[in-house]
Design an enzyme around this catalytic site. Structure first.
Site, mmCIF file in Angstrom:
data_model
loop_
_atom_site.group_PDB
_atom_site.id
_atom_site.type_symbol
_atom_site.label_atom_id
_atom_site.label_comp_id
_atom_site.label_asym_id
_atom_site.label_seq_id
_atom_site.Cartn_x
_atom_site.Cartn_y
_atom_site.Cartn_z
ATOM 1 N N ASP A 1 0.834 -1.186 0.000
ATOM 2 C CA ASP A 1 0.000 0.000 0.000
ATOM 3 C C ASP A 1 0.877 1.247 0.000
ATOM 4 O O ASP A 1 2.012 1.225 0.504
ATOM 5 C CB ASP A 1 -0.894 0.030 1.239
ATOM 6 C CG ASP A 1 -1.891 -1.108 1.272
ATOM 7 O OD1 ASP A 1 -2.150 -1.698 0.215
ATOM 8 O OD2 ASP A 1 -2.407 -1.398 2.370
ATOM 9 N N LYS A 2 0.346 2.337 -0.510
ATOM 10 C CA LYS A 2 1.091 3.599 -0.552
ATOM 11 C C LYS A 2 1.706 3.932 0.809
ATOM 12 O O LYS A 2 2.878 4.306 0.900
ATOM 13 C CB LYS A 2 0.166 4.726 -0.998
ATOM 14 C CG LYS A 2 0.808 6.107 -0.942
ATOM 15 C CD LYS A 2 -0.210 7.209 -1.228
ATOM 16 C CE LYS A 2 0.407 8.584 -1.044
ATOM 17 N NZ LYS A 2 -0.582 9.674 -1.221
#
Length: 342
Positions: free
Chosen positions: A145-146
């Site tokens: 995930d970012k």
């Protein structure tokens, strides 16, 4: 530039289909050619058998036949290279392992067309990218995930991409893959370790979120967790993935009542928990400004050389600052065996 490869059909390979023979021969010679690309090359007339064009993938080969393969020049990647700093943990001619910082998107997508890890790797690798599916681009076999930091492996060749993809599809059930994360989650655990075995699928009302769902609506997902350290209202966990689903750790921990600290998507109902920690810990949580998750351990057998590889990286400073503040708040005030205290 074009490359010409020659493969001789041995007696034991006589009668084999052209596409199957080429797939095995290419893999054994470490040629960066997937089955999909080989089929496309056959149908495009880029394959010759004993000097004659062969466009039928199912053609049976005779003993002693020589299969000649002419690969067209690789296409440039649709994404542009960008000079984004990278923390390279390991690199060879086939793959690269990076320690991804929080805030960096892994792959270009709507809303994030550039400024991603892929853009950075295209710039970093340059001519060493030999092509994934005929395109000069890094092969992404798993994503973070970012706002998740940590270790991520990326293929530089088609052959490495196929091998890594198989490892991640198996996810350590029978192969060599090991992935472990460090997480700060809200405490209240009744045990020191456990397993969450629950299917994950799209949320019924919010397509941007994932959720625990019935098996017939989602994909099988298993997360093993172990408490490394109790930190009062919070706990430091080590999580091992047996599957690799979108937002898996975040969804699974939230489903058992222990969402990640700072997770605005899956921990919204736990905001009042912050009142249970000290002011310095609350300030460290605000400074973190993301969910507290770090991909700390990555181990696998090299898809080309077979060498066992293992990597470990501590969380970034904002994660460590929060853990330290929680530890002091808990009255421990000692060096953690699980995390550096700086």
């Amino acid at each position: 530039m074009n490359e010409t490869l020659h493969y001789a059909v041995g007696p034991e390979e006589a009668g084999e289909r052209l596409d199957r023979f080429l797939a095995r021969a290419a893999a054994e010679s470490h040629a960066a050619l997937s089955r999909t690309r080989l089929k496309a090359l056959i149908e495009a007339g880029q394959i010759r058998v004993d000097g004659l064009v062969a466009q039928d993938p199912s053609r049976k080969l005779g003993p002693g036949a020589v299969v000649t393969l002419e690969t067209p020049p690789l296409e440039d990647a649709p994404a542009a290279g960008e000079a984004i700093p990278l923390d390279i943990v390991y690199e060879d001619e086939w793959l690269v392992v990076v320690d991804k910082p929080a805030g960096l998107v892994t792959h270009p997508a709507p809303g994030h067309p550039n400024g991603t890890l892929v853009n950075a790797l295209i710039q970093h690798c340059g001519a060493t990218l030999s092509g994934i599916g005929g395109v000069k681009r890094p092969g992404i076999v798993h994503r973070l995930d970012k706002d998740t930091s940590g270790l991520l492996v990326v293929a530089k060749t088609d052959a490495a991409h196929q091998g890594l993809a198989a490892l991640f599809a198996d996810h350590g059930r029978t192969g060599s893959l090991l992935r472990e994360y460090l997480a700060l989650a809200w405490n209240g655990f009744s045990a020191r370790s456990g397993v969450v075995d629950a299917a994950i699928g799209r949320h019924a009302h919010s397509r941007e979120r994932m959720a625990v769902v019935n098996e017939d609506r989602g994909r099988h997902a298993v997360t093993h967790w172990r408490m490394e350290e109790a930190l009062g209202a919070a706990a430091l966990l080590r999580c091992r993935l047996e599957t690799g689903r979108t937002h898996q750790i975040r969804v699974h921990l939230a489903s058992i009542g222990h969402p990640l600290l700072g997770d605005s998507v899956y921990g919204g109902g736990f905001k009042t928990k912050a009142s249970l920690v000290s002011a310095p810990a609350r300030e460290a949580l605000i400074a973190l400004n993301r969910h507290a998750l770090h991909a700390a351990t990555l181990g696998f057998e090299h898809p080309i050389t077979g060498e066992p590889l293992s990597f470990e990286r501590p969380p970034p400073q904002d994660f460590l600052n929060l853990a330290k503040a929680l530890r002091v708040n808990n009255g421990v005030k000692i060096q953690s065996a699980a995390l550096p205290d700086h």
